[in-house]
Scaffold this motif. Structure first.
Motif, PDB file in Angstrom:
ATOM      1  N   ARG A 157     -17.229  10.063  34.338  1.00  0.00           N
ATOM      2  CA  ARG A 157     -16.783   9.102  33.328  1.00  0.00           C
ATOM      3  C   ARG A 157     -16.701   9.795  31.982  1.00  0.00           C
ATOM      4  O   ARG A 157     -17.406  10.767  31.728  1.00  0.00           O
ATOM      5  CB  ARG A 157     -17.757   7.919  33.259  1.00  0.00           C
TER       6      ARG A 157
ATOM      7  N   GLY B  67     -17.033   5.930  28.350  1.00  0.00           N
ATOM      8  CA  GLY B  67     -17.440   5.955  29.753  1.00  0.00           C
ATOM      9  C   GLY B  67     -16.367   5.487  30.713  1.00  0.00           C
ATOM     10  O   GLY B  67     -16.662   5.036  31.811  1.00  0.00           O
TER      11      GLY B  67
ATOM     12  N   LYS C  74     -24.052   4.360  39.061  1.00  0.00           N
ATOM     13  CA  LYS C  74     -22.767   4.178  38.390  1.00  0.00           C
ATOM     14  C   LYS C  74     -22.445   5.266  37.366  1.00  0.00           C
ATOM     15  O   LYS C  74     -21.365   5.281  36.790  1.00  0.00           O
ATOM     16  CB  LYS C  74     -22.733   2.813  37.702  1.00  0.00           C
ATOM     17  N   SER C  75     -23.408   6.126  37.081  1.00  0.00           N
ATOM     18  CA  SER C  75     -23.162   7.219  36.147  1.00  0.00           C
ATOM     19  C   SER C  75     -23.503   8.518  36.857  1.00  0.00           C
ATOM     20  O   SER C  75     -24.664   8.774  37.143  1.00  0.00           O
ATOM     21  CB  SER C  75     -24.020   7.074  34.886  1.00  0.00           C
TER      22      SER C  75
ATOM     23  N   ASP D 108     -28.426   5.984  31.422  1.00  0.00           N
ATOM     24  CA  ASP D 108     -27.044   6.037  31.900  1.00  0.00           C
ATOM     25  C   ASP D 108     -26.215   5.038  31.092  1.00  0.00           C
ATOM     26  O   ASP D 108     -26.752   4.347  30.231  1.00  0.00           O
ATOM     27  CB  ASP D 108     -26.929   5.839  33.419  1.00  0.00           C
ATOM     28  N   TYR D 109     -24.914   5.037  31.323  1.00  0.00           N
ATOM     29  CA  TYR D 109     -24.030   4.218  30.492  1.00  0.00           C
ATOM     30  C   TYR D 109     -24.483   2.759  30.435  1.00  0.00           C
ATOM     31  O   TYR D 109     -24.606   2.164  29.377  1.00  0.00           O
ATOM     32  CB  TYR D 109     -22.592   4.263  31.037  1.00  0.00           C
ATOM     33  N   ASP D 110     -24.731   2.180  31.623  1.00  0.00           N
ATOM     34  CA  ASP D 110     -24.987   0.748  31.695  1.00  0.00           C
ATOM     35  C   ASP D 110     -26.370   0.374  31.185  1.00  0.00           C
ATOM     36  O   ASP D 110     -26.540  -0.624  30.486  1.00  0.00           O
ATOM     37  CB  ASP D 110     -24.773   0.272  33.132  1.00  0.00           C
ATOM     38  N   ASN D 111     -27.376   1.195  31.516  1.00  0.00           N
ATOM     39  CA  ASN D 111     -28.724   0.888  31.052  1.00  0.00           C
ATOM     40  C   ASN D 111     -28.825   0.902  29.533  1.00  0.00           C
ATOM     41  O   ASN D 111     -29.520   0.088  28.946  1.00  0.00           O
ATOM     42  CB  ASN D 111     -29.730   1.901  31.621  1.00  0.00           C
TER      43      ASN D 111
ATOM     44  N   ILE E 196     -26.442   0.269  27.410  1.00  0.00           N
ATOM     45  CA  ILE E 196     -25.765  -0.914  26.869  1.00  0.00           C
ATOM     46  C   ILE E 196     -26.666  -2.144  27.047  1.00  0.00           C
ATOM     47  O   ILE E 196     -26.852  -2.935  26.126  1.00  0.00           O
ATOM     48  CB  ILE E 196     -24.386  -1.106  27.527  1.00  0.00           C
ATOM     49  N   ASP E 197     -27.283  -2.260  28.224  1.00  0.00           N
ATOM     50  CA  ASP E 197     -28.197  -3.379  28.458  1.00  0.00           C
ATOM     51  C   ASP E 197     -29.357  -3.359  27.472  1.00  0.00           C
ATOM     52  O   ASP E 197     -29.897  -4.403  27.092  1.00  0.00           O
ATOM     53  CB  ASP E 197     -28.773  -3.319  29.885  1.00  0.00           C
TER      54      ASP E 197
ATOM     55  N   MET F 289     -25.968   2.381  23.120  1.00  0.00           N
ATOM     56  CA  MET F 289     -24.898   2.907  23.968  1.00  0.00           C
ATOM     57  C   MET F 289     -25.057   4.395  24.124  1.00  0.00           C
ATOM     58  O   MET F 289     -25.819   5.034  23.422  1.00  0.00           O
ATOM     59  CB  MET F 289     -23.531   2.560  23.398  1.00  0.00           C
TER      60      MET F 289
END
Lengths: 489, 131
Positions: free
Chosen positions: A57, A63, A239-240, A306-309, A311-312, A316
């Motif tokens: 990504r 990402g 996912k990353s 990782d990207y999603d964690n 952001i959560d 970022m």
């Protein structure tokens, strides 16, 4: 995996090992093999599939899946397409791209040529800020060496594929890292973003399909193609995939450049690789994602990166700047610092960003100078939300993040500023108060003689007194006093 | 320079460089040399890597030590710049941090000439893609 070796170098595989000004050094470490194999043994579709399967990504911050981007650009029909390398690294404290270009420029050149082959472009452009003279020099040397070897130019590897790269200089505007603004800047227009869609992969540079990738993204490509998508996708989280380069900065012992597999925790990065907090101080927060990111607290130290964690967690990935803060940093002042940056770098095209950030900054300034009210915190949140929702580009949509994340994670500090007129970290000068403890003061007159504004008065051998209305909080008296008779509150 | 026309040309260059490096670093070959890499990215140069490299070259020449000194990029230890990596023939590479002139003298006298340990070695904390 070896426990002392938390790092894995993929994008940085050659940095520090080869002489970046000698192409043979790069070739000796499998350089240009991936390009050679693609051109002679694989179709563009096969190569794109490999990149897609790897799960790579975009490393510039967004990402977006790289293989998918290449595929979209490939499918856009046009007589001319472009490959653009985004080397407009602008986050404060970030230097990942600079190090890659200075240490291993050929990896980026090779990957751009591969990208050109995949999407059907014969022209590449590197958009790099003029403040990186050494990176530019090494890139130029690398380009001319690649041309001499015929690895750029016409009929590369006798495959009939032509590709060459030009360098375009940016003047160092932060917003030009946004891909539409970057493209306008390359076209000679003002570096202002425009609304997406159309995405650059459909209509980009000079209206032609353009594939824009970040330096670090490109640097990963040859390694993926040499070692295979399965190898790359075995590293990282669900996912990353792969690794991420971070520039560690701030109050940390081992300031530097690191590359860790996705899924490594912040604690491992800060304490094991970074060597912990400087001077044995206490960790307070880590800022990731630059001016668009957020400040994370101790609660998030064990979050796998990782990207999603991220952001959560309210921050970022960004391009990889990681600024560590200790107990002496005031989070309100940090938010103000980032706002100052975005305020300066806002292009001014859309009003939420131009005016909204200005107002945010004014409120923060009011709080840090001791004039804040309780309602200001609510105003900050409301305004931040409006700016996020209505700004045109990524800069405005993310600029309130430092404010929102510091309010979410450090609300008590904001409250201390507005309710008690105190800065818990002791950073906001206007909220400091220097006072003389009568019992300890010997009346030596040292402070009186050193005060630059004449705010201290008193008779010799009698306790002295600081006039708060005159005091500029410079701290000279505090430093000079030999009897610890001056307190800071 | 000759043009690279196919993968075989590329492999030829790779082999040449690798065998040259093997010659330099193996004690079995008569051409073995001390190899030194100086971290010359912006972080290194800002901390004085140019001066370190010049001084290193001068000292090695004056003391008639056969060595190749090359520049390289950033190894990531920006906090300890200037850094240099020294590979003695037949030995693993060693990275030294905070290499100023005094450190250069110490490294040459103690590590390169006598082969004894010198303080200030940075332990490698990463894996490469070939590990």
């Amino acid at each position: 995996m070896n426990d002392n070796k938390k790092q894995l170098r993929i994008a940085l595989r050659n940095c520090g090992f080869i002489n970046p000004e000698i192409i043979d050094d790069y070739i000796s470490r499998d350089g240009y093999m991936a390009l050679g194999k693609c051109l002679t043994e694989h179709t563009p579709e096969e190569t794109i599939k490999e990149i897609k399967d790897s799960g790579l990504r975009g490393r510039g911050g967004g990402g977006f899946p790289t293989g998918l981007k290449w595929e979209i650009t490939r499918k856009s029909e046009s007589d001319q397409k472009y490959v653009v390398c985004n080397a407009d690294e602008g986050d404060p404290g970030a230097f990942m791209d600079r190090s890659i270009l200075e240490g291993d420029p050929h990896s980026v050149i090779e990957a751009m040529a591969i990208c050109g082959y995949c999407i059907g472009a014969d022209k590449g452009l590197v958009y790099i800020r003029a403040e990186y003279p050494l990176a530019i020099e090494r890139l130029q040397i690398a380009l001319s060496q690649a041309r001499e070897y015929g690895l750029l130019g016409e009929n590369i590897f006798r495959s009939g594929f032509n590709f060459d790269i030009e360098i375009r200089f940016g003047a160092g505007a932060f917003v030009c890292g946004e891909e539409t603004a970057l493209i306008h800047s390359m076209e000679g227009l003002r570096g202002e973003p425009t609304f997406k869609p159309p995405f650059p992969s459909v209509s980009g540079y000079l209206g032609k399909p353009t594939n824009v990738n970040n330096v670090e993204t490109f640097a990963n490509i040859p390694a993926i193609l040499n070692k295979g998508a399965a190898w790359f996708s075995s590293i990282g989280t669900e996912k990353s995939k792969g690794t991420k380069v971070f520039a560690l900065a701030g109050k940390i012992n081992n300031v530097g450049l690191i590359e860790v597999p996705m899924g490594t925790t912040l604690r491992e990065v800060i304490y094991e690789i970074g060597g912990g907090i400087r001077d044995g101080k206490k960790f307070k927060s880590v800022q990731t994602g630059g001016p668009s990111g957020g400040c994370l607290t101790t609660d998030f130290l064990d979050t796998p990166i990782d990207y999603d964690n991220l952001i959560d967690a309210g921050s970022m990935m960004g391009s990889g700047g990681m600024i560590v803060m200790d107990e002496d940093d005031c989070m309100v002042a940090i938010a103000k610092f980032y706002l100052e940056f975005t305020l300066e770098e806002s292009c001014g095209k859309c009003s939420p960003c131009r005016i909204g950030n200005k107002r945010l900054h004014e409120i923060l300034d009011k709080i840090t100078s001791g004039r804040g009210e309780f309602q200001d915190i609510e105003r900050l949140q409301l305004l931040s939300q409006v700016i996020k929702d209505t700004s045109l580009c990524g800069l405005g949509q993310t600029s309130p993040n430092p404010v929102l994340s510091t309010i979410a994670n450090f609300e008590d500090e904001y409250l201390a500023h507005v309710n008690e007129g105190k800065c818990p970290a002791g950073q906001c000068k206007a909220l400091l108060k220097y006072e003389i403890i009568e019992d300890l003061c010997t009346g030596c007159t040292l402070c009186f003689r050193n005060c630059p504004v004449g705010a201290i008065s008193g008779e010799r051998r009698q306790p002295h007194y600081i006039d708060q209305s005159l005091c500029i909080k410079c701290g000279v008296c505090y430093e000079k006093c030999k009897f610890n008779a001056i307190t800071l509150s | 320079m000759t043009r690279i026309k196919n993968l075989a040309d590329l492999h030829k260059i790779k082999e040449e460089v690798q065998s040259k490096n093997r010659l330099r670093s193996s004690l079995d070959y008569p051409e073995h040399l001390v190899q030194i890499k100086v971290g010359m990215a912006t972080c290194g140069i800002a901390s004085g890597a140019k001066e370190t490299m010049k001084y290193l070259n001068d000292e090695l020449e004056q003391q008639a030590i056969d060595a190749v000194v090359t520049k390289t990029g950033c190894l990531g230890y920006c906090y300890a710049e200037p850094t240099i990596e020294v590979t003695l023939p037949g030995k693993e590479p060693v990275v030294f941090g905070y290499v100023d002139k005094a450190k250069v003298v110490e490294i040459i006298d103690v590590y390169i000439k006598r082969g004894e340990q010198v303080e200030g070695i940075i332990p490698l904390n990463f894996q490469t893609i070939d590990d």
